[in-house]
Write a protein that holds these residues in place. Sequence first.
Motif, PDB file in Angstrom:
ATOM      1  N   UNK A  78      10.241  -0.919  11.669  1.00 47.79           N
ATOM      2  CA  UNK A  78       9.417  -1.439  10.568  1.00 47.79           C
ATOM      3  C   UNK A  78      10.279  -1.835   9.378  1.00 47.79           C
ATOM      4  N   UNK A  79      11.292  -1.026   9.094  1.00 45.92           N
ATOM      5  CA  UNK A  79      12.205  -1.335   7.990  1.00 45.92           C
ATOM      6  C   UNK A  79      12.983  -2.604   8.288  1.00 45.92           C
ATOM      7  N   UNK A  80      13.458  -2.734   9.516  1.00 43.92           N
ATOM      8  CA  UNK A  80      14.230  -3.919   9.900  1.00 43.92           C
ATOM      9  C   UNK A  80      13.401  -5.186   9.733  1.00 43.92           C
ATOM     10  N   UNK A  81      12.132  -5.143  10.158  1.00 42.15           N
ATOM     11  CA  UNK A  81      11.261  -6.314  10.039  1.00 42.15           C
ATOM     12  C   UNK A  81      11.088  -6.716   8.577  1.00 42.15           C
ATOM     13  N   UNK A  82      10.927  -5.720   7.692  1.00 45.98           N
ATOM     14  CA  UNK A  82      10.768  -6.005   6.265  1.00 45.98           C
ATOM     15  C   UNK A  82      12.034  -6.631   5.682  1.00 45.98           C
ATOM     16  N   UNK A  83      13.185  -6.130   6.111  1.00 44.72           N
ATOM     17  CA  UNK A  83      14.454  -6.654   5.597  1.00 44.72           C
ATOM     18  C   UNK A  83      14.734  -8.059   6.114  1.00 44.72           C
ATOM     19  N   UNK A  84      14.391  -8.304   7.367  1.00 45.34           N
ATOM     20  CA  UNK A  84      14.634  -9.625   7.948  1.00 45.34           C
ATOM     21  C   UNK A  84      13.737 -10.687   7.325  1.00 45.34           C
ATOM     22  N   UNK A  85      12.463 -10.347   7.143  1.00 41.69           N
ATOM     23  CA  UNK A  85      11.489 -11.321   6.638  1.00 41.69           C
ATOM     24  C   UNK A  85      11.429 -11.372   5.121  1.00 41.69           C
ATOM     25  N   UNK A  86      12.023 -10.365   4.473  1.00 41.03           N
ATOM     26  CA  UNK A  86      11.967 -10.249   3.026  1.00 41.03           C
ATOM     27  C   UNK A  86      10.517 -10.257   2.542  1.00 41.03           C
ATOM     28  N   UNK A  87       9.655  -9.604   3.297  1.00 39.02           N
ATOM     29  CA  UNK A  87       8.266  -9.463   2.905  1.00 39.02           C
ATOM     30  C   UNK A  87       7.686  -8.193   3.505  1.00 39.02           C
ATOM     31  N   UNK A  88       6.676  -7.661   2.841  1.00 43.75           N
ATOM     32  CA  UNK A  88       6.026  -6.433   3.318  1.00 43.75           C
ATOM     33  C   UNK A  88       4.511  -6.643   3.303  1.00 43.75           C
ATOM     34  N   UNK A  89       3.815  -5.872   4.136  1.00 38.35           N
ATOM     35  CA  UNK A  89       2.350  -5.891   4.134  1.00 38.35           C
ATOM     36  C   UNK A  89       1.862  -4.467   3.896  1.00 38.35           C
TER      37      UNK A  89
ATOM     38  N   UNK B  28       7.450  12.196   4.993  1.00 37.31           N
ATOM     39  CA  UNK B  28       6.879  12.479   6.313  1.00 37.31           C
ATOM     40  C   UNK B  28       6.709  11.177   7.076  1.00 37.31           C
ATOM     41  N   UNK B  29       6.907  11.237   8.374  1.00 39.84           N
ATOM     42  CA  UNK B  29       6.813  10.053   9.241  1.00 39.84           C
ATOM     43  C   UNK B  29       5.514   9.276   9.018  1.00 39.84           C
ATOM     44  N   UNK B  30       4.397   9.993   8.853  1.00 40.03           N
ATOM     45  CA  UNK B  30       3.099   9.329   8.702  1.00 40.03           C
ATOM     46  C   UNK B  30       2.943   8.599   7.373  1.00 40.03           C
ATOM     47  N   UNK B  31       3.787   8.942   6.398  1.00 38.82           N
ATOM     48  CA  UNK B  31       3.670   8.342   5.069  1.00 38.82           C
ATOM     49  C   UNK B  31       4.725   7.279   4.806  1.00 38.82           C
ATOM     50  N   UNK B  32       5.557   7.003   5.800  1.00 36.85           N
ATOM     51  CA  UNK B  32       6.669   6.064   5.617  1.00 36.85           C
ATOM     52  C   UNK B  32       6.193   4.695   5.124  1.00 36.85           C
ATOM     53  N   UNK B  33       5.240   4.098   5.835  1.00 37.07           N
ATOM     54  CA  UNK B  33       4.766   2.760   5.471  1.00 37.07           C
ATOM     55  C   UNK B  33       4.081   2.756   4.113  1.00 37.07           C
TER      56      UNK B  33
ATOM     57  N   UNK C  24      19.254   2.109  15.411  1.00 35.63           N
ATOM     58  CA  UNK C  24      19.282   0.717  15.880  1.00 35.63           C
ATOM     59  C   UNK C  24      20.562   0.014  15.419  1.00 35.63           C
ATOM     60  N   UNK C  25      21.227  -0.614  16.371  1.00 37.56           N
ATOM     61  CA  UNK C  25      22.456  -1.323  16.052  1.00 37.56           C
ATOM     62  C   UNK C  25      22.189  -2.507  15.130  1.00 37.56           C
ATOM     63  N   UNK C  26      21.075  -3.221  15.381  1.00 37.63           N
ATOM     64  CA  UNK C  26      20.770  -4.386  14.546  1.00 37.63           C
ATOM     65  C   UNK C  26      20.455  -3.975  13.107  1.00 37.63           C
ATOM     66  N   UNK C  27      19.853  -2.807  12.920  1.00 41.17           N
ATOM     67  CA  UNK C  27      19.593  -2.324  11.566  1.00 41.17           C
ATOM     68  C   UNK C  27      20.894  -1.927  10.877  1.00 41.17           C
ATOM     69  N   UNK C  28      21.803  -1.306  11.624  1.00 42.90           N
ATOM     70  CA  UNK C  28      23.094  -0.923  11.054  1.00 42.90           C
ATOM     71  C   UNK C  28      23.847  -2.149  10.564  1.00 42.90           C
ATOM     72  N   UNK C  29      23.843  -3.232  11.376  1.00 43.70           N
ATOM     73  CA  UNK C  29      24.508  -4.473  10.955  1.00 43.70           C
ATOM     74  C   UNK C  29      23.848  -5.051   9.704  1.00 43.70           C
ATOM     75  N   UNK C  30      22.544  -4.864   9.590  1.00 41.77           N
ATOM     76  CA  UNK C  30      21.800  -5.422   8.463  1.00 41.77           C
ATOM     77  C   UNK C  30      22.140  -4.707   7.150  1.00 41.77           C
TER      78      UNK C  30
ATOM     79  N   UNK D  10      13.097   7.750  11.981  1.00 44.02           N
ATOM     80  CA  UNK D  10      12.809   7.653  13.415  1.00 44.02           C
ATOM     81  C   UNK D  10      13.024   6.212  13.862  1.00 44.02           C
ATOM     82  N   UNK D  11      13.124   5.993  15.165  1.00 42.32           N
ATOM     83  CA  UNK D  11      13.320   4.641  15.690  1.00 42.32           C
ATOM     84  C   UNK D  11      12.146   3.742  15.334  1.00 42.32           C
ATOM     85  N   UNK D  12      10.933   4.298  15.330  1.00 45.82           N
ATOM     86  CA  UNK D  12       9.748   3.498  14.985  1.00 45.82           C
ATOM     87  C   UNK D  12       9.819   3.037  13.533  1.00 45.82           C
ATOM     88  N   UNK D  13      10.212   3.951  12.645  1.00 42.57           N
ATOM     89  CA  UNK D  13      10.338   3.594  11.233  1.00 42.57           C
ATOM     90  C   UNK D  13      11.481   2.609  11.016  1.00 42.57           C
ATOM     91  N   UNK D  14      12.552   2.760  11.779  1.00 44.15           N
ATOM     92  CA  UNK D  14      13.680   1.826  11.692  1.00 44.15           C
ATOM     93  C   UNK D  14      13.241   0.403  12.023  1.00 44.15           C
TER      94      UNK D  14
END
Length: 455
Positions: free
Chosen positions: A266-277, A216-221, A309-315, A260-264
């Motif tokens: 958040x995922x992109x940020x985690x992949x780029x930074x190689x860190x999660x909170x 569910x969208x609310x449980x993604x993070x 997101x195009x940037x997520x697809x490239x990632x 969803x785009x919002x979840x995308x």
Amino acid sequence: MPKDGNILIVDDNKELLLALKLYLKPHFKQIKTEHNPNRIKEHLQKEAFDIVMLDMNFKAGINNGNEGLYWMQEVHNIDADMPVVFITGYSDVELAVKAIKKGAADFIEKSWDENKILSTLRSVYELQKSKRAISGLKKKQEHLKACINADNNVFIGQSEAMQKIMNLINKVAPTDVNVLILGENGTGKEVMARTIHQSSERKDEMFVSVDLGAIHENLFESELFGHKKGAFTDAKTDRTGRFELADGGTLFLDEIGNLSLAAQAKLLAALQNREITPVGGSRPIKVDIRLICATNMPLQQMVVEGRFREDLLYRINTISMELPALRDRKEDIGGLATFFLNKQADKYNKGQMSFSAGALKELKSQNWPGNVRELEHAIEKAVILSDKDLIEVEGLFLLNQPGNIPDADCFNLIEHERLLIEKAISNCKGNMSKAAKKLGINRSTLYDKIKKYEL
């Protein structure tokens, strides 16, 4: 040898802070000093520390240690596992024992003894490292137990299409590049991801699979990044996210086109930074993962339509590979069917079983919109219902055979719903988005019903 270990020192004596920093700096990665205990929370929320060194008495004339105990409790309110080493100007053993009973890791005296200071901090740091390693292993062991019965089938197929796929896997698996697996539902995308993992340098670490279509969208993070106790109403304990569980190993994100785009973002940020909170947490956690994603959706088209997101697809698609549908490699059906027959016969203690020539011919004539998964479920059903060692055509109970469609007088809603879902999936050639739309339900509901009816 690289230095490690981050220490926060809190004392109202600025000269002592400077002396400790100068002495400890060559031995640890980072030494942060602070003379105001009111800023402890701010420091702990901004950075990750391994030890907090804390003065026992901040106010002049007070030497009962209560201030130090109070601030230690504040530290543990933020991080219950943070080791606290007290700094005391008094060699009162009773005070030191009281502090340790209340949760302190150790104490040092302000009378300068370099060997004692360094050996105490080193011991506390090494113990903390061991505790974290054990905790991480326990979390991974729990996840491993939950996944111990996961389907670990290997790829089976001598078709030209499958040989090309296996050749590509042999080239890609030893690297650490991100992989995007495309293909209809049931073609074996997760099995392929596991095969890549087992052929990689990370094979001795965790393979963590996440079905994004069922979250569910609310449980993604919470699912991916974890959460802290009290982060939301049902967060009764800390939870380790899938990223952290997969640290050092492989993270498989199935149905990534369903995000969803919002979840995308958040995922992109985690992949780029190689860190999660974690949700409710304040300190980021570094993660080292090999990412494999999968989808049956047209991501390139979704990018054009603004739904991905195009940037997520490239990632995620450094390397992309597409699994063929089972109807496009029918020469593999015989081998797969025999493999599943032996597996299910062993599972249900049916002894040695086989197919008649007619049954194998019938299996090869089917279109299998549910692909390999549908084939396995059909054979499992045949094994369960068979009273003989030889499975004939009529023992396959295939959907297009007479007698498998409910009678007009049948009012069993469950049976009608199951067959209606099978028909929709078949009509849409395994495209779950189209099937869900035809059925008038959303994708997550469709996935729930697929699991319920084992389709």
